[in-house]
Design an enzyme around this catalytic site. Sequence first.
Site, PDB file in Angstrom:
ATOM      1  N   TRP A  96     -46.552 -26.320  41.298  1.00 28.36           N
ATOM      2  CA  TRP A  96     -45.340 -25.511  41.424  1.00 28.36           C
ATOM      3  C   TRP A  96     -45.338 -24.641  40.178  1.00 28.36           C
ATOM      4  O   TRP A  96     -45.175 -25.138  39.061  1.00 28.36           O
ATOM      5  CB  TRP A  96     -44.109 -26.415  41.475  1.00 28.36           C
ATOM      6  CG  TRP A  96     -42.842 -25.666  41.745  1.00 28.36           C
ATOM      7  CD1 TRP A  96     -42.322 -25.356  42.968  1.00 28.36           C
ATOM      8  CD2 TRP A  96     -41.923 -25.133  40.784  1.00 28.36           C
ATOM      9  NE1 TRP A  96     -41.146 -24.665  42.821  1.00 28.36           N
ATOM     10  CE2 TRP A  96     -40.879 -24.516  41.487  1.00 28.36           C
ATOM     11  CE3 TRP A  96     -41.880 -25.109  39.388  1.00 28.36           C
ATOM     12  CZ2 TRP A  96     -39.809 -23.884  40.868  1.00 28.36           C
ATOM     13  CZ3 TRP A  96     -40.813 -24.484  38.761  1.00 28.36           C
ATOM     14  CH2 TRP A  96     -39.790 -23.884  39.503  1.00 28.36           C
ATOM     15  N   ASN A 121     -48.456 -31.583  34.427  1.00 29.87           N
ATOM     16  CA  ASN A 121     -47.078 -31.443  34.927  1.00 29.87           C
ATOM     17  C   ASN A 121     -46.197 -31.153  33.745  1.00 29.87           C
ATOM     18  O   ASN A 121     -46.328 -31.832  32.730  1.00 29.87           O
ATOM     19  CB  ASN A 121     -46.592 -32.802  35.449  1.00 29.87           C
ATOM     20  CG  ASN A 121     -46.599 -32.858  36.927  1.00 29.87           C
ATOM     21  OD1 ASN A 121     -46.979 -31.911  37.584  1.00 29.87           O
ATOM     22  ND2 ASN A 121     -46.181 -33.992  37.457  1.00 29.87           N
ATOM     23  N   GLY A 122     -45.254 -30.237  33.883  1.00 28.09           N
ATOM     24  CA  GLY A 122     -44.298 -30.012  32.804  1.00 28.09           C
ATOM     25  C   GLY A 122     -44.511 -28.676  32.128  1.00 28.09           C
ATOM     26  O   GLY A 122     -45.241 -27.814  32.628  1.00 28.09           O
ATOM     27  N   GLU A 142     -22.824 -28.217  50.395  1.00 27.78           N
ATOM     28  CA  GLU A 142     -24.084 -28.872  50.718  1.00 27.78           C
ATOM     29  C   GLU A 142     -24.642 -28.316  52.043  1.00 27.78           C
ATOM     30  O   GLU A 142     -25.850 -28.069  52.159  1.00 27.78           O
ATOM     31  CB  GLU A 142     -23.892 -30.397  50.798  1.00 27.78           C
ATOM     32  CG  GLU A 142     -25.107 -31.194  51.219  1.00 27.78           C
ATOM     33  CD  GLU A 142     -26.308 -31.051  50.293  1.00 27.78           C
ATOM     34  OE1 GLU A 142     -26.200 -30.451  49.220  1.00 27.78           O
ATOM     35  OE2 GLU A 142     -27.393 -31.536  50.687  1.00 27.78           O
ATOM     36  N   LYS A 189     -28.275 -26.570  52.294  1.00 27.04           N
ATOM     37  CA  LYS A 189     -29.300 -27.043  53.234  1.00 27.04           C
ATOM     38  C   LYS A 189     -29.840 -25.867  54.035  1.00 27.04           C
ATOM     39  O   LYS A 189     -31.036 -25.685  54.193  1.00 27.04           O
ATOM     40  CB  LYS A 189     -28.720 -28.032  54.243  1.00 27.04           C
ATOM     41  CG  LYS A 189     -28.670 -29.512  54.022  1.00 27.04           C
ATOM     42  CD  LYS A 189     -29.808 -30.191  53.425  1.00 27.04           C
ATOM     43  CE  LYS A 189     -29.939 -29.876  51.981  1.00 27.04           C
ATOM     44  NZ  LYS A 189     -30.218 -30.795  51.005  1.00 27.04           N
ATOM     45  N   HIS A 219     -10.146 -12.973  49.048  1.00 23.25           N
ATOM     46  CA  HIS A 219     -10.093 -12.263  47.772  1.00 23.25           C
ATOM     47  C   HIS A 219     -11.414 -11.556  47.481  1.00 23.25           C
ATOM     48  O   HIS A 219     -11.851 -11.502  46.333  1.00 23.25           O
ATOM     49  CB  HIS A 219      -9.707 -13.237  46.651  1.00 23.25           C
ATOM     50  CG  HIS A 219      -8.347 -13.819  46.848  1.00 23.25           C
ATOM     51  ND1 HIS A 219      -7.197 -13.074  46.726  1.00 23.25           N
ATOM     52  CD2 HIS A 219      -7.951 -15.058  47.217  1.00 23.25           C
ATOM     53  CE1 HIS A 219      -6.157 -13.838  46.989  1.00 23.25           C
ATOM     54  NE2 HIS A 219      -6.588 -15.051  47.298  1.00 23.25           N
ATOM     55  N   LYS A 275     -39.536 -30.781  44.998  1.00 22.35           N
ATOM     56  CA  LYS A 275     -38.678 -31.942  45.225  1.00 22.35           C
ATOM     57  C   LYS A 275     -38.049 -32.452  43.931  1.00 22.35           C
ATOM     58  O   LYS A 275     -36.889 -32.833  43.897  1.00 22.35           O
ATOM     59  CB  LYS A 275     -39.530 -33.046  45.864  1.00 22.35           C
ATOM     60  CG  LYS A 275     -38.779 -34.307  46.185  1.00 22.35           C
ATOM     61  CD  LYS A 275     -38.023 -34.141  47.469  1.00 22.35           C
ATOM     62  CE  LYS A 275     -37.092 -35.279  47.743  1.00 22.35           C
ATOM     63  NZ  LYS A 275     -35.965 -34.830  48.586  1.00 22.35           N
TER      64      LYS A 275
HETATM   65  C1  G6P Z   1     -34.369 -30.104  43.502  1.00 25.30           C
HETATM   66  C2  G6P Z   1     -34.381 -30.576  44.944  1.00 25.30           C
HETATM   67  C3  G6P Z   1     -32.948 -30.819  45.425  1.00 25.30           C
HETATM   68  C4  G6P Z   1     -32.258 -31.812  44.509  1.00 25.30           C
HETATM   69  C5  G6P Z   1     -32.293 -31.338  43.055  1.00 25.30           C
HETATM   70  C6  G6P Z   1     -31.856 -32.439  42.112  1.00 25.30           C
HETATM   71  O1  G6P Z   1     -33.841 -28.823  43.408  1.00 25.30           O
HETATM   72  O2  G6P Z   1     -35.007 -29.612  45.763  1.00 25.30           O
HETATM   73  O3  G6P Z   1     -32.970 -31.338  46.740  1.00 25.30           O
HETATM   74  O4  G6P Z   1     -30.931 -31.981  44.918  1.00 25.30           O
HETATM   75  O5  G6P Z   1     -33.631 -31.000  42.676  1.00 25.30           O
HETATM   76  O6  G6P Z   1     -32.814 -33.465  42.182  1.00 25.30           O
HETATM   77  P1  G6P Z   1     -32.534 -34.972  41.832  1.00 25.30           P
HETATM   78  O7  G6P Z   1     -33.854 -35.647  42.024  1.00 25.30           O
HETATM   79  O8  G6P Z   1     -32.070 -34.993  40.415  1.00 25.30           O
HETATM   80  O9  G6P Z   1     -31.489 -35.456  42.780  1.00 25.30           O
END
Ligand code: G6P
Length: 600
Positions: free
Chosen positions: A73, A97-98, A475, A479, A498, A595
Amino acid sequence: MCGIIGYVGHNLCIPKIIHGLENLEYRGYDSAGIAYVLNNKTKIIKEKGKISNLKKLLDFDTTTNLGIAHTRWATHGEANKINAHPHSLGKFTIVHNGIIENYSKLKQELENNGYVFKSETDTEVACALLDEIYKQEKDILKALNKVTKIFRGSYAFGIICSDDPNAIYALRCTSPLIVANSPDGNFIASDVPAILKYTNKYILLDDFDIAKLTKDNIIIYDEFLHETKKKVNTFSGTFESAAKNGYEHFMLKEIHEQDKVFKDTINFYFDGTIESLKKNFSFLKKYNKIDIVACGSAYHTGLVGKSLIENYVNIPVNVEVASEYRYKRCFYDYNTLVILVSQSGETADTLAALRKAKNDGITTMAIVNVVGSSIAREADHVIYIKAGCEIAVATTKAYLAQLAIFSLLTIYLGYQNKTISENELNIILDDLKKMPKLINDTIKNNSYFDIADKIYKNKQIFFIGRGIDYAISMEGSLKLKEISYINSVAYQAGELKHGTISLITKNTPVIAIATDTKLIEKTISNIKETKARGAYVIYVSNEEPSEKFYDELIKIHKVHPILQSILTIVPLQLLAYKVAKNNGCDIDQPRNLAKSVTVE
Ligand code: G6P
């Protein structure tokens, strides 16, 4: 964010590594690459896009038994082949990673010392620095240990050094990394699903640990380079739980698991008696001010939690996005509790917010899914949700399980504070028993897909609601936009006029949520304002409306308000799913998203 796997053993490594990498693809899918050792030489193959593109370039029969791989990513530099991992400079090949925050300054110094870089990544800088230090130290472990004193930021590294081609080295700071021994050989991985086919036993490295893996051995050194023994963890999920099980997408599978997830989460803390809640949550009693801190969907569960706790426990709750919270002034007092909500338990900003609260001497509690994750380990108290392995980037079952926990906490605290009477408690507990079936019934209602078929071509879709229904709208809107790429905003129903109502034209879909009895009439007035401007209204409610001010009705079962949101979210998840599917979107791996977001 980004997936890492490495294998060294007696078998061919490419099939194992690619299998593992595919199980991590939900963590990043901009590009993928592998480095393996063949005849003592390190070979790198990488490609832009998904792992399927990389697979086309690989010979799975290559007689190599050691390799590291990565699914990316992008953080530094475009998502292209050059910036894809592994990176190699001098004697070191790395997957990472990071983010190394001070990489720019290091890069300049290394360039002055003669290193030439091909990519825009911080990872290539890590290779060069390691190479430079190794030239001085002439010892891989010492060089690895020394770079930890220089890098700032977060990293989990899988490393091959050409001077030791029979070993994989692993090193971490903040970003998670596990090592695992199996009858098939030894692994490193950024997350358990990568290795579940071979073993469910793993060791989580601590910050600054260094692991050295050879085909018969794993040695872990602490930050003083002393050999150290670590606890072996057992992952309780199964490999099947990380598979699609006949569903077209992980997201759909995970939505369908929600009745079970609800049951598992509730049953873990509640055996039908208030004593069980007391046993699990009594530590909460003394707090009379709560900050809930989280990111993304977890932040949205916090908003629902705030509404429940304020209304039923009568204590003030402040909800903040973690990336803001960590830099803002907080007005703590002795009785403040900070609740961190995180599915992964690794989200960098949420982790930083946790550390900030702890530094200020404030008690922290985490609501987490992934056992042993950083947030779970560092918080003073942990409440695990029982969502199991969640693979789809867009969270569904973990979100619902987080709501279930906030419902339980509200029930317990409200009862303790006497803001929930014995009588009301019995009504709530009656509904609680029915919830798994009601969740299942709500999932099975297929009318949402027909509605999705009518709205999926729109360029923007609005969500409105008041109070707790606004929290759920947020939410629902997230989504929808994250997986369908349709512009969607959630508004407090009363606020729309507004400004934003100017965007409502003929047939603009407005998804209006109204489950809070005392606010339904007000919301209906706001719906009519949008209808008067031509909106196509999808009305989501737990009450049968007495007049027809909508185009589509989604009628959900009415339960006690403490539990209602858990049902309300389900149709919104399925609507988002079908809209995205109709638009041909990559539902489980939406563009630009990951994720678990382990960078700030
Ligand atoms: C990412 C994921 C979201 C998630 C958020 C926080 O943006 O795509 O689905 O809500 O991170 O992640 P966490 O693991 O801290 O719930």
